[in-house]
Each structure stands twice: as structure tokens, then as C-alpha cells.
Scaffold this motif. Structure first.
Motif, PDB file in Angstrom:
ATOM      1  N   ARG A   1      44.044  37.760  30.810  1.00  0.00           N
ATOM      2  CA  ARG A   1      44.876  38.912  30.435  1.00  0.00           C
ATOM      3  C   ARG A   1      46.337  38.497  30.263  1.00  0.00           C
ATOM      4  O   ARG A   1      47.269  39.210  30.596  1.00  0.00           O
ATOM      5  CB  ARG A   1      44.767  40.034  31.483  1.00  0.00           C
ATOM      6  CG  ARG A   1      43.372  40.632  31.649  1.00  0.00           C
ATOM      7  CD  ARG A   1      42.942  41.438  30.426  1.00  0.00           C
ATOM      8  NE  ARG A   1      41.645  42.070  30.613  1.00  0.00           N
ATOM      9  CZ  ARG A   1      40.466  41.525  30.243  1.00  0.00           C
ATOM     10  NH1 ARG A   1      40.426  40.332  29.645  1.00  0.00           N
ATOM     11  NH2 ARG A   1      39.340  42.172  30.451  1.00  0.00           N
ATOM     12  N   ASN A   2      46.503  37.282  29.739  1.00  0.00           N
ATOM     13  CA  ASN A   2      47.835  36.734  29.446  1.00  0.00           C
ATOM     14  C   ASN A   2      48.744  36.653  30.676  1.00  0.00           C
ATOM     15  O   ASN A   2      49.965  36.825  30.573  1.00  0.00           O
ATOM     16  CB  ASN A   2      48.515  37.504  28.299  1.00  0.00           C
ATOM     17  CG  ASN A   2      47.819  37.247  26.974  1.00  0.00           C
ATOM     18  OD1 ASN A   2      47.373  36.126  26.704  1.00  0.00           O
ATOM     19  ND2 ASN A   2      47.669  38.280  26.164  1.00  0.00           N
ATOM     20  N   ALA A   3      48.130  36.380  31.837  1.00  0.00           N
ATOM     21  CA  ALA A   3      48.941  36.078  33.030  1.00  0.00           C
ATOM     22  C   ALA A   3      49.717  34.793  32.751  1.00  0.00           C
ATOM     23  O   ALA A   3      49.226  33.907  32.053  1.00  0.00           O
ATOM     24  CB  ALA A   3      48.031  35.899  34.238  1.00  0.00           C
ATOM     25  N   PHE A   4      50.913  34.717  33.297  1.00  0.00           N
ATOM     26  CA  PHE A   4      51.725  33.526  33.033  1.00  0.00           C
ATOM     27  C   PHE A   4      51.717  32.532  34.195  1.00  0.00           C
ATOM     28  O   PHE A   4      51.638  32.896  35.359  1.00  0.00           O
ATOM     29  CB  PHE A   4      53.167  33.888  32.645  1.00  0.00           C
ATOM     30  CG  PHE A   4      53.925  34.727  33.665  1.00  0.00           C
ATOM     31  CD1 PHE A   4      54.418  34.189  34.837  1.00  0.00           C
ATOM     32  CD2 PHE A   4      54.159  36.076  33.417  1.00  0.00           C
ATOM     33  CE1 PHE A   4      55.128  34.956  35.754  1.00  0.00           C
ATOM     34  CE2 PHE A   4      54.864  36.864  34.330  1.00  0.00           C
ATOM     35  CZ  PHE A   4      55.346  36.299  35.499  1.00  0.00           C
ATOM     36  N   THR A   5      51.799  31.257  33.831  1.00  0.00           N
ATOM     37  CA  THR A   5      51.966  30.149  34.778  1.00  0.00           C
ATOM     38  C   THR A   5      53.400  29.634  34.591  1.00  0.00           C
ATOM     39  O   THR A   5      54.075  30.007  33.617  1.00  0.00           O
ATOM     40  CB  THR A   5      50.992  29.014  34.439  1.00  0.00           C
ATOM     41  OG1 THR A   5      51.403  28.432  33.179  1.00  0.00           O
ATOM     42  CG2 THR A   5      49.551  29.501  34.310  1.00  0.00           C
TER      43      THR A   5
END
Ligand code: S0N
Length: 274
Positions: A35-39
Motif C-alpha cells: 500500500r505504498n508504505a515508505f522505507t
């Protein structure tokens, strides 16, 4: 979500897409399986792309979005959250999204969040700090901090409260509910709601309208909106832009020329406006 526009890649990245079309740079998080989580890597790439878009004289507007149509961004990737921040391949914990928020706010070109699906947690804050937000009908907004053991007391709280009001901002953070696109529109959290299949078309139409306008006027307006809220840092941004304008004048040029020509400057010919 398939694009109908001939976007040209500007640079290849691992976790984002960065492309150009007709005066517009598009930065799109490309982790739809999460779900387009960012790192930290996603944020590093977004940050570099944002700087490239700032420096690129072809670019007048930036679109921030997420791939897949199901999420704009679901915040920090919880699977790599360690002690002290999000941990990338170098094993160093980081909260570098805070620097990206500052960058979005300071870049002297309008940034538009194009939101399909979830804008949640740190992903919600990213759309909040954008200058404008256009939402698809499937968009859902909310903060999750107190539910997952975090909070963003910076722009995520204070600027959100400026956008939707103190009571609503506290509700959003204390209850961690989700709000649909119409509710977001009603509370002034987004500028417009459109059917998903029209999201890109409408966003590009808004970009084109902005691109017809004076770049310096837009720059000054963005700095002015920020200045009221950002204290000394906001004044510094606005003052920097005032200096830019002054540098463009014959009056400023006279000071520089006189120094280089080793003579006394003659400012007498310049008007002393009332
Ligand atoms: C987005 C939600 C609501 C979508 O639900 P849906 O559609 O039912 O999908 P899921 O099955 O839940 O998700 C699909 C797959 O994607 C993974 N996934 C989704 N979100 C994340 C995420 N944030 N991190 C890691 N993985 C994620 C799911 O696990 C699933 O994978 P599989 O199929 O393998 O199981 C729903 O997914 C949801 O609620 N997500 C979590 C939202 C959330 O809590 N986000 C984090 C909030 N916190 C921050 O963003 C902090 C940001 C930050 O950096 C910060 C900034 C300032 C100060 C502090 C902080 C701080 O770190 O605290």
C-alpha cells in the motif's frame, strides 16, 4: 492505474517512479504490494527526485502520488520499524520523511497530492503538507499513530490543525478513524474529489492552469502562505525570495557594478517610493 499521458522517465529508481510531462514532474511511490508504505530508501529517492524537480527549469508543478490506485501512501513501513526509526539496508534507524516534509513545503513550485486509495499515517501527513490535494472517490484518509505506537507532532499535528481546525485535528489523531473523500472535502482536507478514472486528467488540468500563471507570483504566494505559520524560517524563505527579486533590479545591479568598478555607487536615480 494506467496513465493516459506520455510520461517520460527522468531517472530510474528502485522504489519510486519519477517522470516528466509538459512542465510537470511526477513522483510516484512504487510499492503497491505494501500500500505504498515508505522505507528510508523510498524517502531518499523521493527527496532526490524532489530536488531534481526543483532544479529542472522545465518543471513548474510537481505531482506526488502512489502507484496502483489502491493507496497514495500508508505511511512508514511497519515491518522495518526499529528502535529510533525505520531501518534500511545500512541498519541505521531513520525518520527521514520529516526532511521530505520540509522539502515539499520549501520547494518554490506548487506540489499537488494526487490521492487514490489510502492516505494513512505518515502517508496522510505527506498529502497534508502538499500545497493542494486532489482525491479520487476511493480515497480514504486518516492517522494511525496512537494505534500503532507513534505520532507526528510536527506538521502532522500543527499544520493539520491549521488546515481542518483544532477540534477536527484532535479527533483525527485521538480516534484514528478513517474518512472518505467526501468527508475530507467537507472538512477542507482536500481541494476536489473526482471519479478515480478522472483523477489524473483533472490533476493535469489543474497543473496546466497553474503552469499558465506567473512563476514568481506563485513562488511568492507559496512563501507567503508559509511565512505566516513558519516563524523565523518562514520569514527567511520569504525574505530569500524578496532578495531574488531585488537582485533582478537595476538598483541592486548598481551596487554590485560600483563595487566591481571600484567607484561609489549612485543610487540617486532610483525612485523612493511612497
Ligand atoms: C492502509 C491500510 C488501511 C490498507 O488496508 P487494506 O486495503 O485492507 O490492505 P492490507 O491487507 O492491510 O495491506 C496490504 C499489504 O500491505 C501491507 N501494508 C500496508 N500498510 C503497511 C505499512 N504501513 N507498513 C508495512 N506494510 C504495510 C500489509 O501488511 C499487507 O501486506 P501482506 O499482504 O503481506 O499482509 C492498512 O494496510 C493499514 O492500516 N496499514 C498500516 C497503516 C499504518 O499504521 N501506517 C504507519 C503509521 N505511522 C507512520 O506512518 C509513521 C510515519 C513516520 O515516519 C513518523 C513521522 C513523524 C514522527 C513519527 C513517525 C513514526 O515513525 O512514528
Amino acid at each position: 492505474m494506467q496513465s493516459n499521458y506520455p510520461w517520460q522517465p527522468i531517472k530510474e529508481y528502485q522504489e519510486i517512479l519519477f517522470s516528466y510531462y509538459n512542465g510537470i514532474a511526477k513522483i510516484s511511490i512504487n510499492r503497491p504490494h505494501k500500500r505504498n508504505a515508505f522505507t528510508p530508501q523510498t524517502v531518499k529517492e523521493m527527496s532526490e527526485a524532489m530536488e531534481l524537480a526543483r532544479q529542472d527549469e522545465r518543471v513548474g508543478v510537481i505531482i506526488l502520488t502512489g502507484e496502483g490506485g489502491e493507496a497514495f501512501c500508508s505511511g512508514g513501513d511497519q515491518s522495518i520499524r526499529g528502535h529510533g526509526g525505520y531501518v534500511g539496508e545500512d541498519k541505521v534507524p531513520r525518520l527521514n520523511v520529516l526532511d521530505l516534509q520540509m522539502q515539499i513545503r520549501r520547494i518554490p513550485k506548487p506540489v499537488i497530492a494526487m490521492v487514490a486509495g489510502y492516505a494513512i499515517g505518515g502517508g496522510h501527513v505527506l498529502h497534508v503538507v502538499c500545497d493542494l490535494s486532489i482525491a479520487a472517490e476511493n480515497a480514504r484518509f486518516g492517522q494511525t499513530g496512537p494505534k500503532v505506537g507513534s505520532f507526528d507532532g510536527g506538521f502532522g499535528a500543527s499544520y493539520l490543525a491549521r488546515v481542518v481546525g483544532q477540534k477536527k485535528a484532535r479527533e483525527i489523531w485521538f480516534l484514528c478513524d478513517q474518512y472518505d473523500a467526501q468527508e475530507a472535502l467537507d472538512m477542507g482536507l482536500v481541494n476536489k474529489v473526482v471519479p478515480l478514472e478522472q483523477l489524473e486528467e483533472v490533476t493535469i488540468a489543474w497543473c496546466q492552469k497553474i503552469l499558465e500563471k506567473s512563476p514568481i507570483a506563485l513562488r511568492m504566494l507559496k512563501a507567503s502562505f508559509n511565512a505566516e505559520l513558519d516563524g523565523q524560517a518562514g520569514i527567511q524563505q520569504l525574505a530569500g525570495d524578496a532578495t531574488l527579486l531585488y537582485y533582478l533590479s537595476e538598483e541592486a545591479k548598481e551596487g554590485k557594478d560600483a563595487f566591481l568598478e571600484k567607484r561609489k555607487p549612485d543610487f540617486s536615480k532610483f525612485p523612493k517610493f511612497p
